[in-house]
Motif scaffolding. Structure first.
Motif, PDB file in Angstrom:
ATOM      1  N   ASP A 123       4.118  -0.038   9.527  1.00 27.64           N
ATOM      2  CA  ASP A 123       3.006  -0.905   9.125  1.00 27.64           C
ATOM      3  C   ASP A 123       2.872  -2.068  10.108  1.00 27.64           C
ATOM      4  OD1 ASP A 123       2.649   0.723   6.981  1.00 27.64           O
ATOM      5  OD2 ASP A 123       3.332  -0.700   5.461  1.00 27.64           O
ATOM      6  N   LEU A 153     -10.068  -2.478  13.218  1.00 26.98           N
ATOM      7  CA  LEU A 153      -9.000  -2.406  12.233  1.00 26.98           C
ATOM      8  C   LEU A 153      -9.355  -3.183  10.971  1.00 26.98           C
ATOM      9  CD1 LEU A 153      -5.897  -2.869  14.586  1.00 26.98           C
ATOM     10  CD2 LEU A 153      -6.829  -0.746  13.661  1.00 26.98           C
ATOM     11  N   ILE A 163      -1.847  -3.656   8.084  1.00 27.42           N
ATOM     12  CA  ILE A 163      -2.530  -2.393   8.382  1.00 27.42           C
ATOM     13  C   ILE A 163      -1.515  -1.263   8.203  1.00 27.42           C
ATOM     14  CG2 ILE A 163      -3.854  -1.077  10.059  1.00 27.42           C
ATOM     15  CD1 ILE A 163      -5.224  -3.652   9.261  1.00 27.42           C
ATOM     16  N   GLN A 222      -2.944   4.204   9.869  1.00 30.01           N
ATOM     17  CA  GLN A 222      -4.234   3.789  10.418  1.00 30.01           C
ATOM     18  C   GLN A 222      -4.153   3.334  11.874  1.00 30.01           C
ATOM     19  OE1 GLN A 222      -6.424   1.016   8.014  1.00 30.01           O
ATOM     20  NE2 GLN A 222      -5.934   2.070   6.093  1.00 30.01           N
TER      21      GLN A 222
END
Length: 225
Positions: free
Chosen positions: A140, A173, A184, A188
């Motif tokens: 992450d 983003l 995030i 992703q």
């Protein structure tokens, strides 16, 4: 002597913050930082930068022989087990035995993934870090503000971008609320050394195009630790 070149000055300050300068040279740098506001801001930036980087590193074991050196300099006897604890041959044998046991139990060990960090700065202002990006163990990505954020107009949005592939162009983003952290998920976004990240000021709801259309507020590249 304090160099006139700005890049050399920036490097000198970074070395000073790391504790690489001593004696008269350190005194001269301290006097310079006290008199030069821009140099003082650069020192503050490097302190924040190195603290952020240190938080991502694992603690290191003391080097072999340090306890014996302390014993010589202080006159305090070192317990017998301390020598075994710091014994390089003993640790090599124990480490080899543990490695064999782990390989037999779980298979070959993988190399740890590199750890990345990014410091986003206002364009042209190397001493003005605004945000820091860190990558968690699970992949992450976290965007964290480092300084007081400006109050942007209500009819504008701050958008977060990355450039993973020059051929594909920048990718959004999401939107960022000034002064608030953003996470995030790993699925992703991936991070590689040198990857570009930036925050831009866009119309409400974000850029109407699949690329930035507004001015760059903060920008930086990923660095592997």
């Amino acid at each position: 002597m304090i160099p006139d070149n700005q890049e050399e000055q920036r490097l000198l300050i970074a070395e000073y913050v790391l504790g690489l300068h001593r004696g008269e040279q350190a005194v001269e740098i301290e006097r310079w930082l006290a008199e030069d506001e821009q140099a003082a801001r650069q020192a503050a930036y490097w302190r924040e930068h190195w603290v952020g980087a240190a938080e991502l590193l694992e603690p290191a074991r003391l080097p072999p022989g340090l306890w014996r050196r302390l014993a010589r300099e202080t006159g305090i006897a070192v317990p017998w087990w301390r020598g075994l604890w710091q014994s390089t041959p003993a640790w090599r044998f124990a480490s080899a035995a543990l490695l064999v046991a782990l390989v037999l139990a779980v298979g070959p060990l993988r190399q740890p993934a590199p750890v990345y960090t990014v410091v986003l700065q206002a364009p042209g202002e190397a001493a003005q870090p605004g945000w820091r990006i860190t990558v968690a163990d699970n992949g992450d990505l976290q965007l964290t503000p480092l300084a007081q954020q400006a109050d942007y107009r209500a009819d504008r949005s701050v958008q977060f971008w990355t450039l993973e592939n020059n051929a594909e162009g920048p990718r959004s983003l999401g939107l960022v609320e000034p002064g608030r952290s953003l996470v995030i998920p790993a699925e992703q976004v991936g991070v590689e050394s040198g990857q570009l990240f930036e925050l831009t000021l866009e119309p409400p709801g974000g850029s109407p195009e699949p690329r930035p259309t507004g001015p760059v507020l903060f920008i930086g590249r990923a660095v592997a630790l």
